[in-house]
Design an enzyme around this catalytic site. Structure first.
Site, short mmCIF file in Angstrom:
data_model
loop_
_atom_site.label_atom_id
_atom_site.label_comp_id
_atom_site.label_asym_id
_atom_site.label_seq_id
_atom_site.Cartn_x
_atom_site.Cartn_y
_atom_site.Cartn_z
N TRP A 164 0.87 -1.25 0.03
CA TRP A 164 0.01 0.05 0.06
C TRP A 164 0.86 1.15 0.06
O TRP A 164 0.45 2.42 -0.69
CB TRP A 164 -1.03 0.05 1.20
CG TRP A 164 -2.02 -1.14 1.07
CD1 TRP A 164 -1.85 -2.28 1.74
CD2 TRP A 164 -3.04 -1.20 0.09
NE1 TRP A 164 -3.03 -3.09 1.25
CE2 TRP A 164 -3.66 -2.49 0.16
CE3 TRP A 164 -3.53 -0.28 -0.73
CZ2 TRP A 164 -4.78 -2.80 -0.42
CZ3 TRP A 164 -4.57 -0.79 -1.56
CH2 TRP A 164 -5.44 -1.92 -1.35
N ASP B 252 -1.28 6.55 6.68
CA ASP B 252 -2.54 5.81 6.33
C ASP B 252 -2.76 4.76 7.66
O ASP B 252 -1.91 3.79 7.57
CB ASP B 252 -2.08 4.95 4.91
CG ASP B 252 -3.07 4.04 4.53
OD1 ASP B 252 -4.13 3.79 5.26
OD2 ASP B 252 -2.66 3.30 3.71
N LYS C 265 -11.75 -2.13 7.56
CA LYS C 265 -11.11 -3.01 8.48
C LYS C 265 -11.37 -3.06 10.05
O LYS C 265 -11.76 -3.79 10.59
CB LYS C 265 -9.46 -3.05 8.24
CG LYS C 265 -9.22 -3.32 6.76
CD LYS C 265 -7.65 -2.83 6.31
CE LYS C 265 -7.46 -2.88 4.92
NZ LYS C 265 -7.39 -4.28 4.58
#
Lengths: 362, 362
Positions: B103, B173, B197
């Site tokens: 990511w 993030d 999540k």
């Protein structure tokens, strides 16, 4: 169960009760899955089946050919206002826009950041009370595309048929009337629609995208703003709004079960007809905002002889279980949004209420 | 009710059962409203209350000061990969990125479209099995910000505390560990997190944004990609993902009811400890992917002596009601995602299963 009332909200808006019931029943765990739709991976077999069935049902509903992709993106129509010009205005960097309301104006604003925008027509000077006629359109002649808004929620106007633009690629913001009838998708390059008016909950945007347009998209675009990303990854470059897609799938199934979009269109014409008849037969007590040949089947806008009466009607209606009738501040008056899922009985009850109100107050 | 199973999915992932139950109960109609959360206007009084209470509860959970805005956007972390550099890389157009996984690499790719990216550290050569140490960081010295990923789902690594970067604006993030413990938000310029999540369903991204950064955002940016739009319009420039925000609100309330994030952190340490102890006491049968001081409390990644055994365990576990244990293809092996909502009992049951599997297969 909580009592449900009549919901005339312009969006997010009413959903079919059957859809709400099925999603409620399965919200703790999908049958034979043991997990909620809210909890499963977008790459799981279960979601993959939901996703592909939804796309198939959308294709069936609108008779969509295989040269189109069905995308489920995020960011609403507002992000499409930018994605469309960023992707398909090149190489000519010119586009025609028809301005029929506030949303079209916002689309123009974003397009101007990318290239030259020709306003092919606007009806702003009469508070967007009509759709421009075909012979009013002034196309620039070498536009990459023409953009229009098929239905204008605020003003209650709607295209009866697409503008004719020859070889120019047609792009349509169909956020507020997608699925209200069958349209000829082959006439279009891109159709996009935020789900929250006629298709599902907010947070997911369906894009029907003709694949040959991909050649116009530069690799320099931000990855998430490039249609190429989403076509190539089948809307799974990152996690899509899985619950939103699931609900759109249930709505598509509901539409198919009731007989498809031709049947839906008949119902919509009948339903809106009841309300417009009430307005037209009120001896001017109720006055429609839109010109008759531009009237929307989705949003019925009208005024009363005085603002005080409008306030009174809205308040009394709310007490009687009719929610969301206040018009948008830029038009005033009343607005009854009667999307696909809105029951005919609700319109009949409203008309009865309106007739009684008129007889008491005129 | 459908039987629920143990859901180890990396995301979209398990939600608290209490949250699912409350949303299920009210899915046809919110109490005293008569309409579903899926059907009400984002500008209605009802939604306005939900929206503000959610923001307040997020602020309470993380002790967030008033110089930060809480935004609920769309497009996932992937759209933030572009929005962050487009908005706050100017005027210097340089940024530091720490690369701890797939990511982070995607974030770098989008940042490079905007300006110069300095890779302050990367652990790619050891398959991202650890977080770089503070003394490994090579900052460029005049970066507009430093970007890092607090938890790496694929590799099972996690920052134990923020990297120290002096006056450089810290951007994080936190998609896969937001709310797993209390952090000092004042150290950050921007924290963003996809909800799916540890916080809610997919399709909504929470952004905690320090307001003084707004001066860096150019008015030339596409409106939807400009943080100024969303701060000024309080996430209501267009229709946000109302259902997603509602669920985040329920999750925040669930966290507050259970005692807040310090309590959650204790539970998370205990829960992950059970699983890591099993791995560490298996005489090498189970082998953790991440180095010990980089281990994640959210995603526990491990391998078995042979790939065949891994496949066997995954298959037998699935039959026993443990879903989603297959590791990401880039690491292989197994991954148990045990976010906030995952019950301790489920970890205990998994450990019992793993011990039995080991005794039968070694």
């Amino acid at each position: 169960m909580e009592k449900r009332i009549y919901n005339f909200s312009a969006g997010p808006a009413i959903l079919p009760e059957e859809v709400l019931k099925e999603s409620q029943e399965n919200l703790m765990a999908l049958p034979d899955v043991g997990m909620s739709i809210l909890e499963i991976s977008h790459r799981s077999k279960t979601f993959d089946n939901i996703f592909h069935q939804t796309k198939e049902d959308v294709k069936t509903l609108l008779d969509i050919d295989d040269n189109y992709s069905i995308l489920f993106l995020q960011g609403g129509a507002s992000l499409q206002f930018s994605m469309v010009p960023m992707n398909i205005m090149p190489p000519k960097n010119k586009a025609d826009y028809i301005v029929t309301g506030a949303w079209a104006k916002k689309a123009v604003k974003e397009a101007k950041r990318v290239g030259d925008v020709n306003i092919a027509a606007t009806t702003e000077e009469t508070t967007f009370n009509r759709i421009p006629k075909q012979n009013e359109l002034k196309l620039c002649g070498d536009a990459s595309y023409l953009h229009f808004t098929s239905n204008n929620t605020i003003y209650g106007t709607q295209y009866q048929t697409e503008p004719e633009v020859g070889d120019v690629t047609l792009v349509c913001d169909a956020s507020s009337d997608i699925f209200h009838k069958k349209i000829d998708v082959n006439k279009y390059g891109i159709i996009y629609a935020g789900a929250q008016k006629n298709m599902g909950p907010s947070g997911v945007t369906m894009v029907i995208y003709r694949n040959d347009l991909l050649e116009r998209s530069s690799d320099d675009l931000p990855t998430m703003l490039n249609y190429k990303t989403h076509v190539e990854k089948d809307s799974m470059f990152n996690t899509p709004n899985t619950f939103g897609i699931y609900i759109i799938g249930l709505v598509a199934k509901w539409l198919l079960n009731m007989g498809g979009l031709d049947k839906m269109y008949e119902t919509n014409k009948h339903k809106a007809g009841i309300l417009y008849d009430c307005i037209d037969n009120s001896n001017g007590f109720y006055k429609g905002h839109a010109e008759k040949d531009s009237r929307s089947l989705m949003n019925v806008t009208f005024n009363l002889p005085a603002e005080e009466l409008e306030k009174k009607l809205i308040a009394e209606a709310l007490n009687a279980g009719f929610n969301g009738l206040k018009g948008h501040r830029s038009v005033g008056g009343l607005r009854a949004s009667i999307y696909n899922a809105f029951p005919t009985k609700g319109v009949e009850d409203l008309v009865e209420f309106m007739k009684e109100f008129q007889s008491k107050n005129s």
